[in-house]
Scaffold this active site. Structure first.
Site, PDB file in Angstrom:
ATOM      1  N   HIS A  65       0.835  -1.199   0.000  1.00  0.00           N
ATOM      2  CA  HIS A  65       0.000   0.000   0.000  1.00  0.00           C
ATOM      3  C   HIS A  65       0.866   1.244   0.000  1.00  0.00           C
ATOM      4  O   HIS A  65       2.035   1.206   0.386  1.00  0.00           O
ATOM      5  CB  HIS A  65      -0.930   0.020   1.220  1.00  0.00           C
ATOM      6  CG  HIS A  65      -0.214  -0.042   2.531  1.00  0.00           C
ATOM      7  ND1 HIS A  65       0.286  -1.220   3.040  1.00  0.00           N
ATOM      8  CD2 HIS A  65       0.096   0.913   3.447  1.00  0.00           C
ATOM      9  CE1 HIS A  65       0.867  -0.994   4.210  1.00  0.00           C
ATOM     10  NE2 HIS A  65       0.776   0.296   4.474  1.00  0.00           N
ATOM     11  N   CYS A 186       1.679   3.510  12.276  1.00  0.00           N
ATOM     12  CA  CYS A 186       2.594   3.005  11.257  1.00  0.00           C
ATOM     13  C   CYS A 186       2.876   4.135  10.273  1.00  0.00           C
ATOM     14  O   CYS A 186       2.206   5.163  10.293  1.00  0.00           O
ATOM     15  CB  CYS A 186       2.002   1.792  10.541  1.00  0.00           C
ATOM     16  SG  CYS A 186       0.533   2.160   9.544  1.00  0.00           S
TER      17      CYS A 186
END
Length: 671
Positions: A65, A186
Site C-alpha cells: 500500500h 505506522c
C-alpha cells in the site's frame, strides 16, 4: 467501501510469482478503470513504501500500500495467487493480497473505511471466506462489507453444557481486571495501525485484560480520556512513527515496540507489561536486555540502535549549525576575516558602522555555535531515555566543552547520560517515590554520575584524541587530503541524507567550532560532494530524458535548485526508484568532487548554503570546477548504466538505501 472495490478489481487466479509482479498485475486493473494515472510512477511509490518495512502479515496476508499523487481516488484491489508470494511475513508466503492505493490527499472518511478493512483482516472467519470465494463480484461484496462472512459454528460442547445446565452456582465477585492503554501507529497510518489495535484488543479480551487502544492513523486520532490513562496499570506503544503527545503516559510501566509486534505477538506484549507493572518499573524502554541495549524495535541490533541515538542528536543539532554557521559566515563576509577580534557589541556598537553589524552577526552566530556540543549530547540522551535524559545530556555536553573534548566528547557524554538514565529507570522504587523520580531523583543522580565520568574518567582521554584529530586536520596536504576527500565524498553520497551522510556532515561541522585550515577544507569537500547527487540526476534527465519516467523528469527540475542549495535529499526519488544504478553513480561523482576540492585546497567557513555562499569559499572557481566534474561523472554513469540495463521506463528496482526523511518535493508520499 463498495465504491473502492468492484469485481473488476478482484483476481481470484492471480498469476504472479513475486510481490513486484503481483503489485503490477493488480495495479494494471486500477489503471484500466482510470483510478491510477501513471502505472510506473505508482509502482515506484509502492516499492518505496515496501522498502521501508515489509507488508506481509502472519496468516498468509500481504497488504502492499502507499499514498501516491498518481491515484485519483481511494482504491482497493484483491488477488489470490495459486502459490503463496513472499511479502516478508515471519510465517511464510501470502495467499491473500490486498493492494491499497490512496491519493496523496485522501480524505479522512476514505481512510477510516480502509482502516476498518485492516481490522477485519484480523477476523479468521473473514479470511477463511476470502479463501473459499469463487465469484469476483461476491468477493468484492464481502471485502466491501456489504456481505458478512459466515459465522463459525458454536462448539458442540458449549451448546450441550448450556442445554443441560440447571441452575448455575452464584458467581464469585469478579477481581478488578488489569487495565492497559495502548497507542498504535505506522508510516502510512492506514493498515498496520488498525490491525495492531485490533490484535491487541482481541488478545486483551482473551487474556481478561481491560485494554483501550488509541490508533494514531492518517485520519487523525481521538485522544484517550485522561481518566482512562490515569486508571491504567500499564502502557503499550506499538509504533513505527513517533507517538504523538507521548508525555500523557509518563510514569506508567511501558512496553515500546514496533507496530508489527503489536500484530504478531499481542499476548506477549500484554504479559510483558504485566511483568513490568509487577516489578514497579515506570516509563521504561522496551526490551529485556541491558540498559544500553534496550531502546529500539524488536530484532534491532546494537548498531541499529546506536545509529538511531546518534541521529537523534545530530538532527536537533543541525538547526543550530545552520543558523550559527551562516551568521558567522555573514559576519566574515561583511567585516572581513578580522571580525573575530572585534570587541563585544554589548560594550561597543556603532549603528552606522558596517563593522559593528558584522560583529553583531558574528557574535550571535558564535553563541549559537556554542550550543552544538551540549545539544548533540542532550538529544542523544533524549533519543535513548526520552525527556529524563535531557538534563544529564546537556550537563555532559557542557563539560565536554569545558575540558576541550569537543565533538567527540559530546558523543560520549550523550551516550553515558542516556545509559545512566536507562539504568536508573530499571530500578524498582516504592510507589510513593515514583512521582518525583523524573523531576528530582533521575536528574540528580544521572547528572552527578555523568559529571564524575566526564571530568575524571573519560573526558581527558577524549580531549587528547580531539586535539590529535585537530592537529591532523591542520596538517592535511597532498595525497592524505585527497584520500580523505574521496572517503568523505563516498559517505555523503551513499545514503543521500541518511546516517552515513550525517556522520560525514557532523564531522565537518564539528571542525568549524575551532576552525583551522584543515577543518575548513573538510567542510568545503563535504558540501561540494553533497551537492553532486541531485545536480547529477537533474543533468541526466535533461541529457537522456527517455531513460526516466515523467515523475522523475519533473523531480529533475526541482533537483537543480535542491542540489545548488546543498540539499542532498533531492536525489532520493531517483534512488528509491532505481538504487542499484543511482547510488553507485552518485558515489563515484561525490568521490571525484571530494578529491578535487581537497586537491584544489578549497576552504569554507559556512556549514550550509550551496552556491549561495560562494563568496565565502576559498578558491571559488576551482571549487565550482570540482562540483561540475563530479556532476558530469555521476550523470554519465547513471545514463550509461540505465542504457545498458535497457531500463528506460524508470521502474523501481527492489531495495532502497537507508535514508532519512528528505525534504525534496515530489518524494513519494510513503508516510
Amino acid at each position: 467501501m463498495s465504491d473502492m472495490i468492484t469485481a473488476d478489481l478482484v483476481d481470484l487466479d492471480l498469476a504472479a510469482q513475486t510481490k513486484e509482479a503481483a503489485a503490477r498485475s493488480l495495479a494494471e486493473r486500477m489503471v484500466a478503470l482510470g483510478r491510477v494515472t501513471d502505472l510506473d510512477g505508482f509502482l515506484a511509490d509502492v516499492a518505496a513504501r515496501e522498502a521501508q518495512m515489509p507488508t506481509g502479515l502472519d496468516g498468509g496476508i500481504g497488504i502492499p500500500h502507499c499514498r501516491s499523487e498518481h491515484v485519483t481516488e481511494p482504491t482497493l484491489a484483491f488477488g489470490r495467487p495459486a502459490d503463496g508470494i513472499d511479502f516478508g511475513a515471519p510465517d511464510g508466503p501470502a495467499d491473500l493480497i490486498f493492494l491499497i492505493a490512496a491519493p496523496a490527499g485522501a480524505d479522512d472518511a476514505h481512510l477510516t473505511i480502509l482502516s476498518a478493512l485492516a481490522r477485519r483482516l484480523m477476523d479468521p472467519d473473514f479470511t477463511a471466506a476470502l479463501r473459499a470465494a469463487t465469484d469476483p463480484a461476491a468477493t468484492a461484496s464481502l471485502i466491501s462489507g456489504d456481505t458478512a462472512p459466515p459465522a463459525a459454528p458454536e462448539p458442540a460442547a458449549t451448546a450441550t453444557a448450556t442445554a443441560t445446565a440447571e441452575e448455575p452456582p452464584p458467581a464469585p465477585a469478579e477481581p478488578v481486571p488489569f487495565r492497559v492503554v495502548a497507542v498504535t501507529s505506522c508510516p502510512t497510518g492506514i493498515a498496520h495501525t488498525y490491525m495492531a489495535a485490533e490484535a491487541l484488543e482481541q488478545a486483551g479480551q482473551a487474556e481478561g485484560v481491560e485494554i483501550v487502544v488509541e490508533p494514531q492513523g492518517s485520519a487523525g486520532f481521538t485522544r484517550l480520556d485522561p481518566a482512562v490513562i490515569a486508571a491504567a496499570d500499564g502502557v503499550i506503544f506499538a509504533h513505527d512513527v513517533p507517538v504523538r503527545e507521548k508525555e500523557r503516559f509518563a510514569g506508567k510501566p511501558t512496553v515500546d515496540v514496533g507496530v508489527k509486534a503489536g500484530i504478531n505477538r499481542p499476548a506477549e506484549l500484554l504479559a510483558e507489561v504485566r511483568d513490568k507493572a509487577a516489578r514497579g518499573e515506570t516509563t521504561a524502554p522496551a526490551g529485556t536486555g541491558s540498559p544500553v541495549d534496550e531502546a529500539g524495535g524488536p530484532g534491532e541490533g546494537y548498531g541499529t540502535k546506536l545509529r538511531k541515538w546518534l541521529m537523534s542528536g545530530v538532527s536537533y543539532m543541525v538547526p543550530f549549525v545552520a543558523a550559527g554557521g551562516l551568521l558567522i559566515a555573514l559576519g566574515f563576509a561583511i567585516g572581513g576575516y578580522t571580525i573575530d577580534k572585534a570587541p563585544s557589541v554589548a560594550e561597543h556598537f556603532v549603528w552606522t558602522d558596517s563593522t559593528s553589524w558584522a560583529a553583531l552577526l558574528f557574535q550571535v552566530g558564535g553563541l549559537a555555535f556554542s550550543f552544538l556540543v551540549p545539544v548533540l549530547a542532550g538529544y542523544i540522551a533524549y533519543g535513548m531515555a526520552d525527556r529524563p535524559g535531557l538534563v544529564p545530556g546537556f550537563v555532559g555536553g557542557s563539560i565536554a566543552l569545558t575540558i576541550n573534548a569537543g565533538f567527540l566528547g559530546g558523543l560520549a557524554a550523550g551516550l553515558i547520560a542516556g545509559g545512566t538514565v536507562m539504568a536508573i529507570q530499571r530500578v524498582k522504587v516504592p510507589a510513593a517515590l515514583r512521582g518525583i523520580m523524573p523531576v528530582v531523583v533521575i536528574p540528580l543522580i544521572s547528572s552527578a554520575v555523568v559529571g564524575f565520568l566526564m571530568f575524571l574518567v573519560v573526558g581527558k582521554p577524549i580531549a587528547e584524541l580531539q586535539k590529535a584529530l585537530t592537529d591532523w586536520l591542520s596538517g592535511l596536504s597532498g595525497a592524505n587530503a585527497v584520500i580523505l576527500g574521496v572517503v568523505l565524498g563516498l559517505m555523503m553520497c551513499f545514503d543521500l541524507g541518511g546516517p552515513l551522510n550525517k556522520v560525514a556532515y557532523a564531522f565537518a561541522v564539528g571542525g568549524l567550532a575551532n576552525p583551522n585550515d584543515g577543518s575548513l577544507k573538510v567542510m568545503a569537500a563535504v558540501m561540494a560532494a553533497g551537492m553532486v547527487p541531485p545536480l547529477a540526476m537533474a543533468l541526466a534527465t535533461v541529457v537522456r530524458g527517455g531513460l526516466f519516467n515523467r515523475t522523475e523528469r519533473e523531480n529533475g527540475k526541482a533537483a537543480w535548485v535542491l542540489g545548488s542549495s546543498f540539499i542532498t535529499e533531492g536525489a532520493i526519488p531517483f534512488a528509491a526508484a532505481d538504487p542499484l544504478r543511482v547510488i553507485p553513480s552518485a558515489m563515484a561523482g561525490g568521490a571525484v568532487t571530494g578529491a578535487l576540492s581537497m586537491l584544489f585546497e578549497c576552504t569554507l567557513r559556512a556549514p550550509h548554503g550551496g552556491i549561495f555562499v560562494l563568496p565565502l569559499i576559498g578558491n571559488p572557481v576551482l571549487y565550482l570546477i570540482a562540483i561540475l566534474a563530479g556532476t558530469a561523472v555521476s550523470a554519465a554513469l547513471v545514463i550509461l548504466l540505465k542504457g545498458m540495463g535497457g531500463r528506460g521506463d524508470g521502474k523501481a528496482v527492489e531495495g532502497t538505501p537507508a535514508t532519512e526523511s528528505g525534504t525534496a518535493p515530489k518524494v513519494p508520499a510513503t508516510v
